[in-house]
Design an enzyme around this catalytic site. Structure first.
Site, mmCIF file in Angstrom:
data_model
loop_
_atom_site.group_PDB
_atom_site.id
_atom_site.type_symbol
_atom_site.label_atom_id
_atom_site.label_comp_id
_atom_site.label_asym_id
_atom_site.label_seq_id
_atom_site.Cartn_x
_atom_site.Cartn_y
_atom_site.Cartn_z
ATOM 1 N N LYS A 79 0.841 -1.201 0.000
ATOM 2 C CA LYS A 79 0.000 0.000 0.000
ATOM 3 C C LYS A 79 0.873 1.248 0.000
ATOM 4 C CE LYS A 79 -3.966 1.918 2.606
ATOM 5 N NZ LYS A 79 -4.820 1.734 3.803
ATOM 6 N N SER A 154 -9.703 1.550 2.820
ATOM 7 C CA SER A 154 -8.871 2.373 1.960
ATOM 8 C C SER A 154 -7.791 1.586 1.228
ATOM 9 C CB SER A 154 -8.200 3.469 2.800
ATOM 10 O OG SER A 154 -7.327 2.889 3.751
ATOM 11 N N SER A 178 -9.901 -0.819 7.102
ATOM 12 C CA SER A 178 -9.337 -0.594 5.770
ATOM 13 C C SER A 178 -8.626 -1.781 5.140
ATOM 14 C CB SER A 178 -8.378 0.594 5.802
ATOM 15 O OG SER A 178 -9.109 1.784 5.895
#
Ligand SMILES: [Zn+2]
Lengths: 484, 480
Positions: A79, A154, A178
């Site tokens: 990420k 996210s 997330s």
């Protein structure tokens, strides 16, 4: 052979028995990226050259007879809020679009030691604020099961990358769900470890007391393997727990006879899509069939998790994001007159609307005169929520429920209604407030879209969670389903 | 004019003498090239986390104990949020409602009167960096930032508003500085910014119990400046009140060149710092055993030492107070006395010639090239009569400038005292012969004339003749 759809442990076996090389694995993943990335758009930055040379080093070591650690040569997506030395780390924000960190996050150091291969940096909601990956300032990632839908957020880029075969494993971060929520939407395994189990050093902070890095994988075994690599005490993170990390694969026995699992009624009632509820009910039957003891229970303060979360997280974020001011790195507004003007213009132009919304919310909640009414009260609620879990875990080994109240929704569907968007995380938020570990595993499908099952455990009870998740996985084939 | 009284409280920032910064391993060395002592942590780069330096906590506890404070068993770090380019994170990690130490005090003595000044709290915090402007801040086309200082550990020591004059404020700061220096947790160099002082000053009519509106005075970098600034500010506020106007609550700065305080910003623009507990740092749980250990390691502090110097060496209070202003000076004194057991004479030399030369050359006791052993040796030469008091001053000066041994100086310069009666007798005869007028004056009853004759003998022996013998021989011959 479609190497890119195999699991890490399968690939490891093939690598060790010399059926394939690490370079072949890496190239297979990049071939897949070439094939589908245009549709999925999981990556902000690809690091192919670096990945290939890294894979070659693994092959060289293998040729020289070195024993390969389990994740050696395995392509991992990261990420884009974890600092990677020399590789752009944007947090999917305009304000950091050109930022190249001079140091590695601790998890990156661990991945390097494990000789895993980084594929690239994945898209996300800006600064990890969002539930759909639509808040990225760069572009929107699509759900591999239906490209008109969101991958969740996210960590949507990481979830989509694993689901679409663009990576074998991925790292995400989970502040209010997330990792688990996009794992649920994309039909992969995603885990939020206990707060303090994985170092946050080098994770660009959203809300420090809630953020936790965790793994994405195609199955529970891979999840355990990646957890083995990233867990552990870090002297660079004062909130990291000093504890002996067990071998998480040792919990994967398939035996869950007598395990007590509570099903909080707050997670199965109103607000949960009936079709999702049905999938979870079937999962409950499977667990019962495996000899686990399931019983309804209650977490009475669950309804306050959402408001408490949306005071605590923005409060911390308002402070954590103060450093993006255009002085030292990242975006700087061009036509600013004086210093204050530069701060204001830089931040006005550099941050997206959701980030601004949360900064303002947090700034307000911490202001003199409102602190006690909002922030302090939220902390008290947080204590009550923790106590709910403590009480439940006196009676149960695990708690079970859906990961998200719905399946992946259409892109644009909730973008203009922040409150409705926030509701997507109601099943996951309390776990972060309590700091406990939880996993989302594929549990079935509704209208050809994956549904995630959430298992929550005691602090540092990752092993117990993995044991139950593995047993479920061994007796179902939801995790083997592939999009397309 | 009505009677007014001032109420003064001081906030003192002290830089702790650790090798590394408060939340990372970067060096705290002073005077390095800009941005030389920085790392991702003290630069506040995205993703970094602070880890508290245990030495900082230990030093803060030590300072707290030396100031008679209660040490917290549970303390924590908070974030103080405000925007400034030299503050990398745009928040400062500090302590808000649970400081490491509280409720202390120290004693001052002003004009012979003892007074106790309360210490409200001692808390830990990180320093910010500094901005370098081209020209002035309002006209500079750009500013450069040096982050070497960011993350340098500080303690802030806040006093109660117990002082009523500039004299008391200076006495408080001097005592505070001495105590902190004695503990060894800081070198308290005001010129290097390791001791910085802000003052809160208000004025009210005598008899009024509630406090007047205060002004906060910043940027006083010497005791002299502190005294002048406070005196000026008290005077200014009294005049404002006398004119029937109101004192504005504001931050003011001391303009050394003009000798006035100037308004920096008024409180209306003041920040809401939005303090909240730093979620990156676990609260500090302070074990009693640790505090006890630190307490046991505390050295003798200035007040105790002053009392001991009086009782052990029979020194006057004044001498003891001067000699204990710094631990180094007191150590120096005691090392001398150990080697040359004449406490008052040692004190006289240190407070006299040594202090004068240190002042003139701007040296601190730590810079002085004369070791205590060398000073003791010189005093022994003086005591034995090898050198005269006058020669001693010459020898001492040479020692101060060169760091040479007294024996070496005496030898090189041929300064040994002449105590040879025959030699002195010869010179005395010559002087008597050469100065009949003075001889006559003396014999006529002008006692003072002998002084001139002694001087002549000393002059022709280059000051080396034993003055006692010269006096004796002269008298013998003249009185004949
Ligand atoms: Zn540093």
């Amino acid at each position: 052979m479609q190497l890119h759809y195999l699991t890490a442990h399968q690939l490891h076996d093939m690598l060790v028995s010399k059926k394939i090389s690490a370079e072949e694995i890496t190239r297979s993943v990049f071939d897949r990226i070439e094939q589908v990335e245009e549709k999925i758009r999981a990556y902000v930055t690809l690091t192919k050259e670096q990945a290939v040379s890294c894979a070659r080093l693994v092959d060289k070591a293998r040729m020289e007879g070195e024993a390969l650690p389990p994740l050696a040569g395995i392509p991992v997506a990261v990420k884009d809020n974890m600092c990677t030395k020399g590789v752009r780390t944007t947090c999917a924000s305009k304000i950091l679009y050109n930022y190249i960190p001079p140091y590695n996050a601790t998890v990156m150091e661990h991945l390097n030691e494990a000789r895993a291969v980084m594929v690239g940096k994945t898209n996300m909601d800006e600064f990890a604020m969002g539930s759909s990956c639509e808040n990225s300032a760069l572009f929107t990632t699509c759900n591999p099961w239906d490209t008109n839908r969101v991958p969740g957020g996210s960590s949507g880029g990481s979830a989509a990358a694993v689901a679409a075969g663009e990576a074998i494993l991925a790292l995400g971060s989970d502040t209010g769900g997330s990792i688990r929520q996009p794992a649920s939407f994309c039909g992969v395994v995603g885990m939020k470890p206990t707060y303090g189990a994985v170092s946050r050093y080098g994770l660009v902070a959203y809300a420090s007391s809630l953020d936790q890095i965790g793994p994405f994988a195609r199955d529970v075994t891979d999840c355990a393997l990646l957890l083995n690599v990233i867990c552990g005490h870090d002297p660079l993170d004062s909130t990291s727990a000093p504890y002996d990390v067990p071998d998480y694969t040792s919990f994967l026995t398939g035996d869950i006879k007598g395990v007590k699992i509570g099903v909080p009624r707050e997670y199965m009632g109103e607000g949960i899509d009936p079709a999702v509820r049905e999938v979870i009910k079937k999962a409950i039957d499977i667990f019962t069939g495996l000899g686990a003891v399931l019983e309804e229970t209650t977490l009475p303060h669950t309804e306050y998790a959402l408001p408490a979360y949306y005071l605590i997280a923005p409060a911390e974020a308002s402070s954590n994001l103060a450093r993006y001011d255009g002085v030292r790195y990242g975006y700087r507004a061009e036509d600013a007159g004086d210093l204050v003007d530069m701060f204001v213009k830089t931040r006005s132009e550099g941050f997206g609307p959701e980030v601004k919304r949360r900064i303002m919310l947090g700034t307000y909640a911490l202001s003199a005169g409102y602190y006690d009414a909002y922030y302090n009260k939220a902390l008290k609620v947080r204590t009550l929520i923790k106590a709910d879990f403590d009480r439940a875990f006196e009676q149960f080994d695990l708690l079970l429920g859906p990961t998200a109240p719905v399946t992946a929704f259409k892109r644009g569907e909730k973008v203009n209604d922040p409150l409705q968007m926030y509701m997507v995380d109601i099943c996951t938020l309390a776990v972060n407030l309590a700091g406990i570990p939880a996993i989302s595993i594929p549990a079935g499908m509704v209208d050809n879209l994956p549904v995630g099952l959430q298992l929550m455990g005691r602090p540092f009870g990752e092993g117990d969670i993995l044991r139950a998740a593995y047993a479920f996985e061994q007796n179902t084939d939801h995790h083997r389903k592939l999009p397309e | 004019m009505a009677q007014y009284e001032a109420v003064i409280g001081l906030e003192v920032h002290v830089e702790l003498k650790t090798n590394t910064k408060i939340f990372c391993h970067s060096s705290t060395e002073f005077g390095a090239d800009p941005n030389h002592h920085v790392c991702p942590v003290c630069l506040g780069l995205p993703g970094v986390l602070p880890v508290v330096n245990k030495k900082v906590v230990e030093y803060a506890i030590k300072a707290g104990l030396a100031l008679n404070c209660q040490i917290a068993s549970f303390s924590k770090f908070d974030r103080k949020n405000y925007y400034y380019p030299d503050l990398p994170k745009n928040y400062q990690i500090s302590q808000y409602d649970l400081p490491i130490a509280e409720h202390g005090h120290l004693e001052i003595n002003v004009n012979g009167t003892d007074k106790r000044i309360g210490i409200t709290r001692v808390h830990m915090e990180e320093d910010a960096g500094k901005l370098v402007h081209q020209g002035t801040i309002s006209t500079t086309p750009y500013s450069l930032v040096d982050y070497n200082r960011t993350g340098v550990p500080l303690i802030e020591i806040v006093s109660e508003p117990d002082m009523t004059s500039a004299d008391e404020a200076v006495a408080y700061l001097e005592k505070l500085k001495a105590i902190i220096q004695y503990t060894g947790v800081s070198d308290c160099k005001m010129q290097e910014g390791s001791l910085r002082c802000d003052a809160n000053i208000s004025v009210r009519p005598v008899g009024q119990t509630e406090l007047g509106t205060k002004a906060e005075l910043k940027n006083m970098n010497s005791f002299k400046a502190l005294h002048k600034a406070i005196s000026y500010e008290i005077e200014r506020q009294m005049e404002v009140l006398e004119d029937g106007e109101k004192v504005v609550q504001e931050t003011r700065t001391w303009d050394e060149a003009r000798g006035v305080t100037l308004s920096m910003r008024s409180k209306e623009e003041a920040h809401d710092y939005r303090y909240f507990p730093d979620p990156d740092l676990a609260p500090l749980v302070i074990a009693r055993e640790w505090v006890d250990e630190i307490k046991a390691s505390l050295p003798e502090l200035p007040d105790e030492r002053r009392k001991r110097l009086v009782s052990a060496y029979g020194l006057p209070e004044y001498d003891a107070a001067v000699l204990t202003t710094t631990r180094e000076l007191a150590d120096y004194y005691e090392q001398c006395v150990e080697l040359f057991n004449n406490p008052k004479l040692v004190s006289n030399w240190i407070m006299g010639d040594l202090a004068r030369m240190m002042n003139a050359s701007g040296q601190e006791i730590g810079d002085v090239r004369i070791s205590p052993a060398q000073l003791a040796k010189m005093l022994q030469l003086l005591d034995k009569g090898t050198i005269s008091g006058k020669i001693a001053k010459t020898v001492f000066e040479e020692m101060f400038n060169t760091g040479k041994d007294p024996g070496q100086v005496v030898e090189e310069k041929g300064l040994v005292q002449i105590s040879d009666a025959g030699l002195i007798d010869k010179v005395v005869e010559e002087v008597i012969a050469a100065n009949p007028k003075s001889v006559e004056d003396y014999r006529a009853g002008k006692e003072k004339a002998i002084g001139f004759l002694v001087g002549q003998v000393m002059k022709s022996t280059k000051g080396k003749a034993n003055p006692g013998m010269v006096n004796k021989l002269l008298k013998e011959k003249l009185d004949k």
